[in-house]
Design a protein around this motif. Structure first.
Motif, PDB file in Angstrom:
ATOM      1  N   ALA A   1      -7.493   3.291   0.908  1.00  0.00           N
ATOM      2  CA  ALA A   1      -6.547   2.366   1.542  1.00  0.00           C
ATOM      3  C   ALA A   1      -5.189   2.987   1.836  1.00  0.00           C
ATOM      4  O   ALA A   1      -4.600   2.728   2.890  1.00  0.00           O
ATOM      5  N   ASP A   2      -4.680   3.818   0.936  1.00  0.00           N
ATOM      6  CA  ASP A   2      -3.341   4.364   1.162  1.00  0.00           C
ATOM      7  C   ASP A   2      -3.300   5.304   2.358  1.00  0.00           C
ATOM      8  O   ASP A   2      -2.376   5.253   3.169  1.00  0.00           O
ATOM      9  N   TYR A   3      -4.303   6.170   2.527  1.00  0.00           N
ATOM     10  CA  TYR A   3      -4.343   7.073   3.681  1.00  0.00           C
ATOM     11  C   TYR A   3      -4.687   6.308   4.963  1.00  0.00           C
ATOM     12  O   TYR A   3      -4.160   6.595   6.031  1.00  0.00           O
ATOM     13  N   PHE A   4      -5.592   5.350   4.846  1.00  0.00           N
ATOM     14  CA  PHE A   4      -5.953   4.482   5.970  1.00  0.00           C
ATOM     15  C   PHE A   4      -4.678   3.815   6.505  1.00  0.00           C
ATOM     16  O   PHE A   4      -4.368   3.872   7.698  1.00  0.00           O
ATOM     17  N   ALA A   5      -3.922   3.214   5.599  1.00  0.00           N
ATOM     18  CA  ALA A   5      -2.706   2.498   5.984  1.00  0.00           C
ATOM     19  C   ALA A   5      -1.653   3.438   6.561  1.00  0.00           C
ATOM     20  O   ALA A   5      -0.998   3.111   7.551  1.00  0.00           O
ATOM     21  N   LYS A   6      -1.482   4.603   5.940  1.00  0.00           N
ATOM     22  CA  LYS A   6      -0.481   5.549   6.435  1.00  0.00           C
ATOM     23  C   LYS A   6      -0.774   5.955   7.874  1.00  0.00           C
ATOM     24  O   LYS A   6       0.118   5.951   8.732  1.00  0.00           O
ATOM     25  N   GLY A   7      -2.030   6.284   8.175  1.00  0.00           N
ATOM     26  CA  GLY A   7      -2.401   6.655   9.536  1.00  0.00           C
ATOM     27  C   GLY A   7      -2.154   5.516  10.510  1.00  0.00           C
ATOM     28  O   GLY A   7      -1.618   5.718  11.603  1.00  0.00           O
ATOM     29  N   ALA A   8      -2.531   4.305  10.107  1.00  0.00           N
ATOM     30  CA  ALA A   8      -2.365   3.149  10.984  1.00  0.00           C
ATOM     31  C   ALA A   8      -0.897   2.817  11.214  1.00  0.00           C
ATOM     32  O   ALA A   8      -0.474   2.569  12.352  1.00  0.00           O
ATOM     33  N   ILE A   9      -0.109   2.818  10.162  1.00  0.00           N
ATOM     34  CA  ILE A   9       1.312   2.491  10.286  1.00  0.00           C
ATOM     35  C   ILE A   9       2.036   3.553  11.116  1.00  0.00           C
ATOM     36  O   ILE A   9       2.903   3.232  11.940  1.00  0.00           O
ATOM     37  N   ASP A  10       1.684   4.815  10.938  1.00  0.00           N
ATOM     38  CA  ASP A  10       2.279   5.876  11.764  1.00  0.00           C
ATOM     39  C   ASP A  10       1.987   5.636  13.247  1.00  0.00           C
ATOM     40  O   ASP A  10       2.878   5.779  14.094  1.00  0.00           O
ATOM     41  N   LEU A  11       0.750   5.279  13.571  1.00  0.00           N
ATOM     42  CA  LEU A  11       0.398   5.001  14.968  1.00  0.00           C
ATOM     43  C   LEU A  11       1.184   3.808  15.507  1.00  0.00           C
ATOM     44  O   LEU A  11       1.690   3.851  16.632  1.00  0.00           O
ATOM     45  N   LEU A  12       1.287   2.759  14.716  1.00  0.00           N
ATOM     46  CA  LEU A  12       2.038   1.578  15.164  1.00  0.00           C
ATOM     47  C   LEU A  12       3.517   1.919  15.359  1.00  0.00           C
ATOM     48  O   LEU A  12       4.139   1.466  16.325  1.00  0.00           O
ATOM     49  N   TYR A  13       4.069   2.713  14.469  1.00  0.00           N
ATOM     50  CA  TYR A  13       5.467   3.125  14.599  1.00  0.00           C
ATOM     51  C   TYR A  13       5.673   3.869  15.916  1.00  0.00           C
ATOM     52  O   TYR A  13       6.608   3.573  16.669  1.00  0.00           O
ATOM     53  N   HIS A  14       4.801   4.834  16.205  1.00  0.00           N
ATOM     54  CA  HIS A  14       4.942   5.620  17.435  1.00  0.00           C
ATOM     55  C   HIS A  14       4.619   4.815  18.689  1.00  0.00           C
ATOM     56  O   HIS A  14       5.034   5.194  19.790  1.00  0.00           O
ATOM     57  N   ALA A  15       3.921   3.696  18.526  1.00  0.00           N
ATOM     58  CA  ALA A  15       3.639   2.812  19.659  1.00  0.00           C
ATOM     59  C   ALA A  15       4.800   1.846  19.919  1.00  0.00           C
ATOM     60  O   ALA A  15       4.758   1.061  20.865  1.00  0.00           O
ATOM     61  N   GLY A  16       5.819   1.877  19.065  1.00  0.00           N
ATOM     62  CA  GLY A  16       6.998   1.047  19.279  1.00  0.00           C
ATOM     63  C   GLY A  16       6.934  -0.343  18.673  1.00  0.00           C
ATOM     64  O   GLY A  16       7.701  -1.231  19.065  1.00  0.00           O
ATOM     65  N   VAL A  17       6.049  -0.543  17.716  1.00  0.00           N
ATOM     66  CA  VAL A  17       5.895  -1.855  17.088  1.00  0.00           C
ATOM     67  C   VAL A  17       7.185  -2.240  16.354  1.00  0.00           C
ATOM     68  O   VAL A  17       7.803  -1.419  15.684  1.00  0.00           O
ATOM     69  N   THR A  18       7.584  -3.491  16.502  1.00  0.00           N
ATOM     70  CA  THR A  18       8.786  -3.999  15.843  1.00  0.00           C
ATOM     71  C   THR A  18       8.466  -4.849  14.616  1.00  0.00           C
ATOM     72  O   THR A  18       9.313  -5.003  13.737  1.00  0.00           O
ATOM     73  N   ASP A  19       7.266  -5.419  14.561  1.00  0.00           N
ATOM     74  CA  ASP A  19       6.875  -6.304  13.463  1.00  0.00           C
ATOM     75  C   ASP A  19       5.418  -6.038  13.094  1.00  0.00           C
ATOM     76  O   ASP A  19       4.587  -5.789  13.973  1.00  0.00           O
ATOM     77  N   ILE A  20       5.135  -6.122  11.804  1.00  0.00           N
ATOM     78  CA  ILE A  20       3.759  -5.967  11.317  1.00  0.00           C
ATOM     79  C   ILE A  20       3.435  -7.185  10.465  1.00  0.00           C
ATOM     80  O   ILE A  20       4.243  -7.607   9.637  1.00  0.00           O
ATOM     81  N   VAL A  21       2.247  -7.744  10.678  1.00  0.00           N
ATOM     82  CA  VAL A  21       1.780  -8.865   9.871  1.00  0.00           C
ATOM     83  C   VAL A  21       0.439  -8.456   9.263  1.00  0.00           C
ATOM     84  O   VAL A  21      -0.402  -7.886   9.940  1.00  0.00           O
ATOM     85  N   PHE A  22       0.267  -8.739   7.973  1.00  0.00           N
ATOM     86  CA  PHE A  22      -0.997  -8.423   7.320  1.00  0.00           C
ATOM     87  C   PHE A  22      -1.390  -9.554   6.390  1.00  0.00           C
ATOM     88  O   PHE A  22      -0.554 -10.334   5.954  1.00  0.00           O
ATOM     89  N   GLY A  23      -2.652  -9.621   6.108  1.00  0.00           N
ATOM     90  CA  GLY A  23      -3.165 -10.628   5.195  1.00  0.00           C
ATOM     91  C   GLY A  23      -3.448 -10.013   3.841  1.00  0.00           C
ATOM     92  O   GLY A  23      -3.556  -8.800   3.702  1.00  0.00           O
ATOM     93  N   SER A  24      -3.538 -10.849   2.827  1.00  0.00           N
ATOM     94  CA  SER A  24      -3.913 -10.386   1.490  1.00  0.00           C
ATOM     95  C   SER A  24      -4.563 -11.534   0.742  1.00  0.00           C
ATOM     96  O   SER A  24      -4.360 -12.702   1.082  1.00  0.00           O
ATOM     97  N   GLU A  25      -5.321 -11.173  -0.268  1.00  0.00           N
ATOM     98  CA  GLU A  25      -5.979 -12.209  -1.065  1.00  0.00           C
ATOM     99  C   GLU A  25      -4.975 -13.021  -1.870  1.00  0.00           C
ATOM    100  O   GLU A  25      -5.122 -14.211  -2.042  1.00  0.00           O
ATOM    101  N   CYS A  26      -3.914 -12.352  -2.386  1.00  0.00           N
ATOM    102  CA  CYS A  26      -2.994 -13.070  -3.271  1.00  0.00           C
ATOM    103  C   CYS A  26      -1.918 -13.840  -2.515  1.00  0.00           C
ATOM    104  O   CYS A  26      -1.422 -14.838  -3.017  1.00  0.00           O
ATOM    105  N   GLY A  27      -1.533 -13.371  -1.317  1.00  0.00           N
ATOM    106  CA  GLY A  27      -0.551 -14.087  -0.519  1.00  0.00           C
ATOM    107  C   GLY A  27       0.872 -14.033  -1.046  1.00  0.00           C
ATOM    108  O   GLY A  27       1.711 -14.824  -0.626  1.00  0.00           O
ATOM    109  N   ASP A  28       1.173 -13.105  -1.966  1.00  0.00           N
ATOM    110  CA  ASP A  28       2.505 -13.019  -2.554  1.00  0.00           C
ATOM    111  C   ASP A  28       3.120 -11.660  -2.236  1.00  0.00           C
ATOM    112  O   ASP A  28       2.781 -10.653  -2.862  1.00  0.00           O
ATOM    113  N   ILE A  29       4.046 -11.609  -1.290  1.00  0.00           N
ATOM    114  CA  ILE A  29       4.665 -10.349  -0.863  1.00  0.00           C
ATOM    115  C   ILE A  29       5.456  -9.700  -1.991  1.00  0.00           C
ATOM    116  O   ILE A  29       5.608  -8.472  -2.031  1.00  0.00           O
TER     117      ILE A  29
END
Length: 145
Positions: free
Chosen positions: A79-107
């Motif tokens: 998960a950590d490498y998966f997320a790092k690759g994905a977040i890097d791509l989103l950053y370079h694509a100019g994303v301003t906001d990220i939304v994700f789901g989780s089982e616990c729902g507590d940020i």
């Protein structure tokens, strides 16, 4: 301009994914939505149940404007490498906001974990290594650390 980023697998695409897309769009009200999606292989190297073209088409059908393929080198990792690759791509694509789901729902839990692992990186890595040497899989070892 607001650009929403989502990290997804959609393997297979289901009603929960539709709800996640809709709620994310309602929350952010973006001009565009970009999803980074694993391809023929998903997290930890399992083959995708549904091909990447079908999953991408379904994503676009329900509100995603652009689907970017997460390179194999990231998509088959933990998960950590998966997320790092994905977040890097989103950053370079100019994303301003990220939304994700989780089982616990507590940020706050995520924030505490990020701070704890950042402030104690070597100790965290030592714990993970110790638990993996005891035979736990990586995700289980991380939960113990």
């Amino acid at each position: 301009m607001k650009i929403l980023g989502l990290v997804v697998e959609y393997n297979p695409f289901h009603n929960g994914h539709i709800l996640h897309i809709q709620k994310s769009i309602d929350l952010i009200k973006p001009d565009y939505v970009i999803a980074v999606m694993s391809s023929s292989f998903v997290q930890r190297g399992e083959p995708a149940i549904i091909d990447k073209w079908t999953r991408s088409k379904q994503a676009v059908q329900y509100g995603i404007d652009i689907v970017i393929e997460l390179p194999f080198v990231y998509s088959v990792q933990s998960a950590d490498y998966f997320a790092k690759g994905a977040i890097d791509l989103l950053y370079h694509a100019g994303v301003t906001d990220i939304v994700f789901g989780s089982e616990c729902g507590d940020i706050e839990i995520f924030k505490e974990i990020a701070i704890a692992t950042s402030n104690n990186e070597q100790q965290y890595n030592d714990y993970v290594k110790e638990y993996m040497n005891e035979g736990l899989r990586y995700p289980d070892a991380c939960n113990q650390a």
